[in-house]
Design a protein around this motif. Structure first.
Motif, PDB file in Angstrom:
ATOM      1  N   LEU A  75       0.831  -1.204   0.000  1.00 30.32           N
ATOM      2  CA  LEU A  75       0.000   0.000   0.000  1.00 30.32           C
ATOM      3  C   LEU A  75       0.867   1.255   0.000  1.00 30.32           C
ATOM      4  N   ALA A  76       1.926   1.246   0.810  1.00 29.14           N
ATOM      5  CA  ALA A  76       2.819   2.407   0.843  1.00 29.14           C
ATOM      6  C   ALA A  76       3.491   2.613  -0.516  1.00 29.14           C
ATOM      7  N   GLU A  77       3.928   1.531  -1.142  1.00 29.96           N
ATOM      8  CA  GLU A  77       4.534   1.642  -2.471  1.00 29.96           C
ATOM      9  C   GLU A  77       3.534   2.195  -3.481  1.00 29.96           C
ATOM     10  N   GLY A  78       2.288   1.718  -3.409  1.00 30.76           N
ATOM     11  CA  GLY A  78       1.258   2.225  -4.301  1.00 30.76           C
ATOM     12  C   GLY A  78       0.976   3.702  -4.073  1.00 30.76           C
ATOM     13  N   ASP A  79       0.957   4.118  -2.807  1.00 30.06           N
ATOM     14  CA  ASP A  79       0.727   5.536  -2.498  1.00 30.06           C
ATOM     15  C   ASP A  79       1.870   6.402  -3.032  1.00 30.06           C
ATOM     16  N   ARG A  80       3.109   5.932  -2.828  1.00 32.87           N
ATOM     17  CA  ARG A  80       4.258   6.709  -3.330  1.00 32.87           C
ATOM     18  C   ARG A  80       4.221   6.810  -4.853  1.00 32.87           C
ATOM     19  N   ASP A  81       3.861   5.723  -5.504  1.00 37.10           N
ATOM     20  CA  ASP A  81       3.790   5.731  -6.960  1.00 37.10           C
ATOM     21  C   ASP A  81       2.679   6.657  -7.444  1.00 37.10           C
ATOM     22  N   ALA A  82       1.513   6.626  -6.768  1.00 37.24           N
ATOM     23  CA  ALA A  82       0.406   7.506  -7.165  1.00 37.24           C
ATOM     24  C   ALA A  82       0.791   8.970  -6.968  1.00 37.24           C
ATOM     25  N   TYR A  83       1.466   9.287  -5.858  1.00 40.65           N
ATOM     26  CA  TYR A  83       1.893  10.670  -5.607  1.00 40.65           C
ATOM     27  C   TYR A  83       2.897  11.126  -6.671  1.00 40.65           C
ATOM     28  N   ARG A  84       3.848  10.262  -6.993  1.00 43.41           N
ATOM     29  CA  ARG A  84       4.843  10.606  -8.015  1.00 43.41           C
ATOM     30  C   ARG A  84       4.174  10.840  -9.370  1.00 43.41           C
ATOM     31  N   ARG A  85       3.212   9.990  -9.736  1.00 44.82           N
ATOM     32  CA  ARG A  85       2.511  10.167 -10.999  1.00 44.82           C
ATOM     33  C   ARG A  85       1.677  11.454 -10.999  1.00 44.82           C
ATOM     34  N   GLN A  86       1.049  11.761  -9.857  1.00 44.43           N
ATOM     35  CA  GLN A  86       0.239  12.981  -9.774  1.00 44.43           C
ATOM     36  C   GLN A  86       1.121  14.224  -9.931  1.00 44.43           C
TER      37      GLN A  86
END
Length: 124
Positions: A75-86
């Motif tokens: 979940l943390a990896e997914g959140d970091r990836d979503a933030y980076r993409r945003q």
């Protein structure tokens, strides 16, 4: 004239007995030994099957618990990836729309208050 009549009789002491039984030697193990061997092999096979089922169940339990423990990390990896993409999308929007006066990158283009932005959608 003719010879006197003589009846055909068995030899003295009689004829030897007629051998009508088969005289085969015993070959191989008896049926009881074969049944015992098959029973032993089946018992050993069921024992190994039980041990294999126990090990398979333990591996399945270990896999489930490893997945449970990995969920926060994923979940943390997914959140970091979503933030980076945003952030990358905002930078692209700023770069593309830099010549448009009054454009604010990241601001909603909808004037309807009923519109829900993508931040409020929860995907599980």
């Amino acid at each position: 004239m003719s010879t006197p009549f003589r009846q055909d009789m068995p030899p003295p002491g009689g004829f030897e007995p007629v051998k009508y039984k088969r005289n085969l030697p015993l070959r191989g193990p008896s049926g009881l030994v074969i049944l015992g061997g098959v029973t032993a092999v089946c018992a050993y096979g069921f024992y190994r099957l039980g041990k294999g089922n126990l090990e398979k169940r333990e591996l399945q339990r270990e896999k489930v618990w490893s997945r449970i423990h990995l969920v926060p990390l994923l979940l943390a990896e997914g959140d970091r990836d979503a933030y980076r993409r945003q952030q990358a999308a905002l930078e692209r929007e700023r770069e593309i729309m830099k010549d448009v006066p009054g454009w604010e990158a990241g601001k909603s283009v909808y004037n309807n208050p009923r519109h829900r932005s993508s931040e409020s959608i929860v995907v599980i």
